[in-house]
Write a protein that holds these residues in place. Structure first.
Motif, mmCIF file in Angstrom:
data_model
loop_
_atom_site.group_PDB
_atom_site.id
_atom_site.type_symbol
_atom_site.label_atom_id
_atom_site.label_comp_id
_atom_site.label_asym_id
_atom_site.label_seq_id
_atom_site.Cartn_x
_atom_site.Cartn_y
_atom_site.Cartn_z
ATOM 1 N N ILE A 1 31.248 14.261 -53.261
ATOM 2 C CA ILE A 1 30.637 13.136 -52.527
ATOM 3 C C ILE A 1 29.254 13.544 -52.042
ATOM 4 C CG2 ILE A 1 30.870 11.555 -50.562
ATOM 5 C CD1 ILE A 1 33.892 12.152 -50.576
ATOM 6 N N ALA A 2 29.163 14.782 -51.530
ATOM 7 C CA ALA A 2 27.883 15.273 -50.999
ATOM 8 C C ALA A 2 26.797 15.264 -52.078
ATOM 9 C CB ALA A 2 28.065 16.683 -50.426
ATOM 10 N N LEU A 3 27.143 15.723 -53.271
ATOM 11 C CA LEU A 3 26.150 15.755 -54.354
ATOM 12 C C LEU A 3 25.721 14.332 -54.717
ATOM 13 C CD1 LEU A 3 27.530 18.614 -56.661
ATOM 14 C CD2 LEU A 3 25.651 18.738 -55.007
ATOM 15 N N GLU A 4 26.667 13.426 -54.727
ATOM 16 C CA GLU A 4 26.316 12.014 -54.997
ATOM 17 C C GLU A 4 25.411 11.444 -53.913
ATOM 18 O OE1 GLU A 4 30.597 10.981 -57.160
ATOM 19 O OE2 GLU A 4 30.048 9.921 -55.312
ATOM 20 N N GLU A 5 25.570 11.940 -52.699
ATOM 21 C CA GLU A 5 24.797 11.412 -51.566
ATOM 22 C C GLU A 5 23.492 12.172 -51.326
ATOM 23 O OE1 GLU A 5 25.211 8.619 -50.089
ATOM 24 O OE2 GLU A 5 27.084 8.144 -51.116
ATOM 25 N N GLY A 6 23.119 13.041 -52.254
ATOM 26 C CA GLY A 6 21.798 13.658 -52.165
ATOM 27 C C GLY A 6 21.728 14.987 -51.431
ATOM 28 N N SER A 7 22.867 15.643 -51.275
ATOM 29 C CA SER A 7 22.826 16.987 -50.699
ATOM 30 C C SER A 7 21.944 17.890 -51.557
ATOM 31 C CB SER A 7 24.242 17.580 -50.658
ATOM 32 O OG SER A 7 24.186 18.958 -50.332
ATOM 33 N N THR A 8 21.156 18.763 -50.916
ATOM 34 C CA THR A 8 20.369 19.729 -51.687
ATOM 35 C C THR A 8 20.966 21.124 -51.579
ATOM 36 O OG1 THR A 8 18.835 20.448 -49.943
ATOM 37 C CG2 THR A 8 18.283 18.407 -51.101
ATOM 38 N N LEU A 9 22.016 21.263 -50.787
ATOM 39 C CA LEU A 9 22.656 22.566 -50.594
ATOM 40 C C LEU A 9 24.105 22.345 -50.179
ATOM 41 C CD1 LEU A 9 21.214 25.560 -48.509
ATOM 42 C CD2 LEU A 9 23.619 24.890 -48.431
ATOM 43 N N VAL A 10 25.050 22.831 -50.975
ATOM 44 C CA VAL A 10 26.460 22.741 -50.586
ATOM 45 C C VAL A 10 26.977 24.128 -50.225
ATOM 46 C CG1 VAL A 10 26.987 20.625 -51.865
ATOM 47 C CG2 VAL A 10 27.243 22.836 -53.009
ATOM 48 N N ARG A 11 27.882 24.181 -49.259
ATOM 49 C CA ARG A 11 28.451 25.444 -48.764
ATOM 50 C C ARG A 11 29.934 25.465 -49.120
ATOM 51 N NH1 ARG A 11 26.440 22.480 -44.482
ATOM 52 N NH2 ARG A 11 28.628 22.298 -43.894
ATOM 53 N N ILE A 12 30.274 26.271 -50.123
ATOM 54 C CA ILE A 12 31.634 26.204 -50.648
ATOM 55 C C ILE A 12 32.335 27.551 -50.541
ATOM 56 C CG2 ILE A 12 33.004 25.721 -52.708
ATOM 57 C CD1 ILE A 12 31.066 23.572 -53.424
ATOM 58 N N GLY A 13 33.481 27.539 -49.864
ATOM 59 C CA GLY A 13 34.252 28.757 -49.678
ATOM 60 C C GLY A 13 35.553 28.764 -50.449
ATOM 61 N N SER A 14 36.542 28.032 -49.965
ATOM 62 C CA SER A 14 37.903 28.163 -50.494
ATOM 63 C C SER A 14 38.054 27.829 -51.975
ATOM 64 C CB SER A 14 38.894 27.372 -49.640
ATOM 65 O OG SER A 14 38.348 26.155 -49.225
ATOM 66 N N LEU A 15 37.270 26.925 -52.511
ATOM 67 C CA LEU A 15 37.383 26.640 -53.945
ATOM 68 C C LEU A 15 36.990 27.864 -54.783
ATOM 69 C CD1 LEU A 15 35.960 23.049 -54.580
ATOM 70 C CD2 LEU A 15 38.351 23.789 -54.688
ATOM 71 N N LEU A 16 36.124 28.700 -54.249
ATOM 72 C CA LEU A 16 35.662 29.877 -54.997
ATOM 73 C C LEU A 16 36.494 31.110 -54.692
ATOM 74 C CD1 LEU A 16 31.806 29.457 -54.376
ATOM 75 C CD2 LEU A 16 33.089 28.800 -56.419
ATOM 76 N N PHE A 17 36.837 31.293 -53.435
ATOM 77 C CA PHE A 17 37.489 32.532 -52.993
ATOM 78 C C PHE A 17 38.963 32.375 -52.646
ATOM 79 C CE2 PHE A 17 32.977 33.208 -51.687
ATOM 80 C CZ PHE A 17 32.719 34.373 -52.406
ATOM 81 N N ARG B 1 25.182 9.958 -45.089
ATOM 82 C CA ARG B 1 24.005 9.070 -45.070
ATOM 83 C C ARG B 1 23.308 9.094 -43.718
ATOM 84 N NH1 ARG B 1 26.182 3.985 -48.854
ATOM 85 N NH2 ARG B 1 26.468 5.362 -50.650
ATOM 86 N N GLN B 2 24.114 9.210 -42.676
ATOM 87 C CA GLN B 2 23.557 9.321 -41.331
ATOM 88 C C GLN B 2 22.642 10.546 -41.229
ATOM 89 O OE1 GLN B 2 22.604 8.054 -38.302
ATOM 90 N NE2 GLN B 2 24.714 7.508 -37.856
ATOM 91 N N LEU B 3 23.111 11.668 -41.746
ATOM 92 C CA LEU B 3 22.311 12.902 -41.710
ATOM 93 C C LEU B 3 20.991 12.712 -42.455
ATOM 94 C CD1 LEU B 3 23.522 16.550 -42.208
ATOM 95 C CD2 LEU B 3 21.584 15.694 -43.526
ATOM 96 N N THR B 4 21.076 12.130 -43.649
ATOM 97 C CA THR B 4 19.873 11.924 -44.455
ATOM 98 C C THR B 4 18.886 10.993 -43.752
ATOM 99 O OG1 THR B 4 21.211 12.227 -46.442
ATOM 100 C CG2 THR B 4 19.053 11.202 -46.738
ATOM 101 N N GLU B 5 19.435 9.965 -43.133
ATOM 102 C CA GLU B 5 18.597 9.015 -42.411
ATOM 103 C C GLU B 5 17.862 9.700 -41.255
ATOM 104 O OE1 GLU B 5 20.755 5.374 -41.212
ATOM 105 O OE2 GLU B 5 19.512 5.466 -39.399
ATOM 106 N N TRP B 6 18.570 10.526 -40.508
ATOM 107 C CA TRP B 6 17.936 11.257 -39.401
ATOM 108 C C TRP B 6 16.878 12.219 -39.912
ATOM 109 C CZ3 TRP B 6 22.861 12.770 -36.082
ATOM 110 C CH2 TRP B 6 23.328 11.613 -35.446
ATOM 111 N N ALA B 7 17.168 12.870 -41.032
ATOM 112 C CA ALA B 7 16.188 13.807 -41.601
ATOM 113 C C ALA B 7 14.903 13.062 -41.960
ATOM 114 C CB ALA B 7 16.768 14.503 -42.831
ATOM 115 N N ASN B 8 15.060 11.907 -42.591
ATOM 116 C CA ASN B 8 13.882 11.123 -42.990
ATOM 117 C C ASN B 8 13.121 10.581 -41.792
ATOM 118 O OD1 ASN B 8 14.351 11.513 -45.719
ATOM 119 N ND2 ASN B 8 15.627 9.686 -45.897
#
Ligand SMILES: *Cc1c(COP(=O)(O)O)cnc(C)c1O
Length: 224
Positions: A204-220, A172-179
């Protein structure tokens, strides 16, 4: 090969439902793993190391969109500027200037995210609020000095903790700074990129409005 295609389909669906872009983080993983995910339809990949990215890019299909998500040193900018799609980790004016300079030489405009420090850990890179404010002010004061770059949003990493409330608070802090700070320099405030969420905290990120997630270990799989 350790690509988890079932997991990929699941995460892909979750991201689509949340209108977020999935970047598959392939650092340290072989080209064959990337190709396997590419064949399943994935086009956005993230890498952390310049030499590794350059090597892989040369061996893989041209339509991959390469995201540089590591800590970028100014003297290495020139190697990735010819092809990189989005640089996530910009945390200084010096680095932003160098990206712009190299991009102008190639007649490119490179998309960048400013990395902000939202975690409690001291070790993570990124701008604090005052530094973010200062950097944005510098860019909006002299846009002609940054013609080779386009800032698109912010990137951040939450604390490595089980405490969900804290992670949420940091996102939320990140989103607030972006706005608060980015409207002055974004081409379109409605399409800003908020890059947060990794394997451990992407739901959690998707619930908090992330528009881009960076996912490594769950996939690879784990990287050791
Ligand atoms: C490695 C890395 C990721 C992916 O981490 P996982 O926990 O494997 O999903 C995401 N973002 C950055 C900046 C990274 O360095």
């Amino acid at each position: 090969m350790s690509v988890n295609l079932t997991q990929y389909q699941k995460i892909n669906k979750e991201c689509a439902a949340a209108n977020a872009l999935l970047v598959a983080v392939s650092k340290i993983k072989p080209v064959s793993d990337i190709k396997a995910l590419y064949d399943a339809g994935q086009r956005d990949f993230g890498e952390n190391y310049v030499q590794e990215l350059v090597d892989k890019q040369a061996q893989l299909p041209e339509d991959i969109r390469w995201h540089f998500i590591g800590h970028l040193q100014s003297n290495k900018v020139k190697y990735i500027v010819p092809f990189v799609y989005l640089i996530h980790g910009v945390d200084s004016l010096k680095l932003l200037k160098e990206i712009s300079k190299q991009a102008v030489k190639l007649n490119r405009r490179v998309n960048c995210l400013l990395q902000v420090h939202i975690a409690q850990e001291e070790t993570k890179f990124g701008l604090d609020e005052a530094e973010l404010q200062e950097l944005v002010a510098s860019v909006s004061a002299s846009p002609e000095a940054f013609e080779g770059v386009q800032i698109r949003g912010l990137m951040g990493m939450a604390s490595f903790t089980e405490n969900e409330a804290q992670i949420r608070q940091e996102f939320r802090q990140l989103t607030e700074w972006a706005n608060k700070y980015l409207p002055a320099i974004l081409p379109d405030n409605n399409s800003k990129i908020l890059s947060f969420g990794m394997s451990g905290d992407y739901t959690i990120a998707l619930e908090e409005g992330s528009t881009l997630v960076r996912i490594g270990s769950l996939l690879f799989g784990a990287r050791n």
